[in-house]
Design a protein around this motif. Structure first.
Motif, PDB file in Angstrom:
ATOM      1  N   ALA A  69       0.837  -1.204   0.000  1.00  0.00           N
ATOM      2  CA  ALA A  69       0.000   0.000   0.000  1.00  0.00           C
ATOM      3  C   ALA A  69       0.871   1.254   0.000  1.00  0.00           C
ATOM      4  O   ALA A  69       0.586   2.226  -0.721  1.00  0.00           O
ATOM      5  CB  ALA A  69      -0.927  -0.016   1.212  1.00  0.00           C
ATOM      6  N   SER A  70       1.926   1.240   0.794  1.00  0.00           N
ATOM      7  CA  SER A  70       2.850   2.386   0.844  1.00  0.00           C
ATOM      8  C   SER A  70       3.525   2.598  -0.503  1.00  0.00           C
ATOM      9  O   SER A  70       3.703   3.730  -0.960  1.00  0.00           O
ATOM     10  CB  SER A  70       3.883   2.159   1.943  1.00  0.00           C
ATOM     11  N   TYR A  71       3.888   1.506  -1.133  1.00  0.00           N
ATOM     12  CA  TYR A  71       4.531   1.572  -2.453  1.00  0.00           C
ATOM     13  C   TYR A  71       3.603   2.199  -3.478  1.00  0.00           C
ATOM     14  O   TYR A  71       4.001   3.067  -4.272  1.00  0.00           O
ATOM     15  CB  TYR A  71       4.932   0.159  -2.875  1.00  0.00           C
ATOM     16  N   LEU A  72       2.347   1.793  -3.469  1.00  0.00           N
ATOM     17  CA  LEU A  72       1.380   2.324  -4.417  1.00  0.00           C
ATOM     18  C   LEU A  72       1.120   3.809  -4.165  1.00  0.00           C
ATOM     19  O   LEU A  72       0.989   4.601  -5.109  1.00  0.00           O
ATOM     20  CB  LEU A  72       0.085   1.529  -4.349  1.00  0.00           C
ATOM     21  N   ARG A  73       1.052   4.209  -2.894  1.00  0.00           N
ATOM     22  CA  ARG A  73       0.812   5.620  -2.575  1.00  0.00           C
ATOM     23  C   ARG A  73       1.997   6.493  -3.047  1.00  0.00           C
ATOM     24  O   ARG A  73       1.814   7.624  -3.478  1.00  0.00           O
ATOM     25  CB  ARG A  73       0.606   5.780  -1.070  1.00  0.00           C
ATOM     26  N   ARG A  74       3.183   5.918  -2.940  1.00  0.00           N
ATOM     27  CA  ARG A  74       4.371   6.667  -3.319  1.00  0.00           C
ATOM     28  C   ARG A  74       4.374   7.031  -4.798  1.00  0.00           C
ATOM     29  O   ARG A  74       4.854   8.093  -5.203  1.00  0.00           O
ATOM     30  CB  ARG A  74       5.606   5.839  -2.976  1.00  0.00           C
ATOM     31  N   TYR A  75       3.848   6.159  -5.614  1.00  0.00           N
ATOM     32  CA  TYR A  75       3.867   6.399  -7.054  1.00  0.00           C
ATOM     33  C   TYR A  75       2.504   6.732  -7.635  1.00  0.00           C
ATOM     34  O   TYR A  75       2.310   6.696  -8.827  1.00  0.00           O
ATOM     35  CB  TYR A  75       4.424   5.162  -7.778  1.00  0.00           C
ATOM     36  N   THR A  76       1.578   7.055  -6.759  1.00  0.00           N
ATOM     37  CA  THR A  76       0.264   7.464  -7.247  1.00  0.00           C
ATOM     38  C   THR A  76       0.281   8.946  -7.618  1.00  0.00           C
ATOM     39  O   THR A  76       0.701   9.782  -6.842  1.00  0.00           O
ATOM     40  CB  THR A  76      -0.812   7.217  -6.159  1.00  0.00           C
ATOM     41  N   ARG A  77      -0.176   9.197  -8.835  1.00  0.00           N
ATOM     42  CA  ARG A  77      -0.226  10.593  -9.308  1.00  0.00           C
ATOM     43  C   ARG A  77      -1.484  11.256  -8.755  1.00  0.00           C
ATOM     44  O   ARG A  77      -2.575  10.732  -8.813  1.00  0.00           O
ATOM     45  CB  ARG A  77      -0.255  10.634 -10.833  1.00  0.00           C
ATOM     46  N   GLU A  78      -1.264  12.460  -8.270  1.00  0.00           N
ATOM     47  CA  GLU A  78      -2.398  13.217  -7.728  1.00  0.00           C
ATOM     48  C   GLU A  78      -3.153  13.944  -8.839  1.00  0.00           C
ATOM     49  O   GLU A  78      -2.555  14.383  -9.805  1.00  0.00           O
ATOM     50  CB  GLU A  78      -1.896  14.213  -6.691  1.00  0.00           C
TER      51      GLU A  78
END
Length: 269
Positions: A260-269
């Motif tokens: 989950a942390s990994y996905l949040r790190r590379y999620t574009r806002e």
């Protein structure tokens, strides 16, 4: 010496034992008395047991049967009956199930097909009574089919297709088939499953989606075998995707949190 041999006709010599009359073999005895004399020093009694019938010429000892011998004095057919049910002399067509009051045709081990299958599967006869089977093609006035397990009349959309049945439909309804799989694989009944689903509002316990069928999720630390549970380690019901995802993450919370942390790190806002 040669003249003496010519005077004696060797073919006319018989055993010297009184009353024997068999052809001479050696030491003035026939072959049987000679072997006795050689083994024990005495020819023994005059009586000689009659020669045995060659095995290939022996026949079944069952009265009226003239088939060749197979084993234990019986032909192949009667020996097979003896091994299966201990009844070598009873015709197959006259034998019935040994369960009291059954009366069905004998199949194996002294039982009919149904009782033998029960013993082989569970180790006991269970209820000696056998429910009458309704042919799969029978329909009621409303066109419904009767389930072989729950004995309820249900519409045809409650049955899976089957190429092995005359009407092309499984003789057991979907609910009964689902119940059998749940009991065998997870140790819960269909009623337990429906109670869990109702408690979750019919939605996945993780994502909240409402698929047509929810998967049973259990603790693999208790029951590591895939798709199997003792019934005590069931956590809830999930959709297929969520169930697969936590399984691939080996049920490890730290792995899921890292993902989950990994996905949040590379999620574009």
């Amino acid at each position: 010496m040669a003249d003496l041999r010519e005077q004696i006709d060797m073919t006319d010599r018989t055993c010297s034992m009184p009353g024997c009359g068999r052809r001479h073999y050696g030491k003035s005895y026939c072959s049987v008395h000679y072997k006795r004399w050689k083994a024990s020093g005495a020819p023994g009694p005059v009586e000689i047991a009659p020669p045995q019938v060659p095995r290939r010429e022996r026949i079944c000892t069952t009265e009226g049967c003239v088939k060749p011998l197979k084993c234990r004095g019986l032909c192949e057919m009667h020996y097979g009956r003896l091994r299966r049910a201990g009844l070598p002399d009873l015709p197959q067509s006259a034998r019935v199930c040994s369960v009291e009051g059954c009366g069905r045709k004998h199949n194996t081990g002294g039982y009919c097909y149904t009782h033998y299958a029960r013993i082989k599967r569970t180790g006991s006869l269970g209820d000696p009574k056998i429910r009458e089977r309704v042919p799969t093609v029978i329909r009621d006035d409303e066109g419904r089919k009767r389930c072989r397990l729950c004995r309820e009349w249900k519409t045809l959309d409650n049955y899976h297709g089957s190429k092995n049945c005359a009407d092309g439909l499984n003789p057991r309804c979907k609910r009964c088939m689902r119940n059998r799989k749940l009991v065998e694989n997870f140790g819960i009944t269909i009623a337990d499953y429906e109670e869990l689903a109702a408690a979750q509002g019919g939605a996945c316990a993780i994502c909240g989606d409402k698929p047509e069928v929810l998967s049973v999720d259990h603790d693999h630390a208790c029951c590591p075998e895939k798709g199997k549970s003792c019934g005590k380690c069931i956590r809830g019901l999930t959709c297929g995707n969520c169930n697969t995802a936590i399984g691939l993450m080996r049920d490890a919370p730290d792995r899921l949190e890292a993902a989950a942390s990994y996905l949040r790190r590379y999620t574009r806002e």
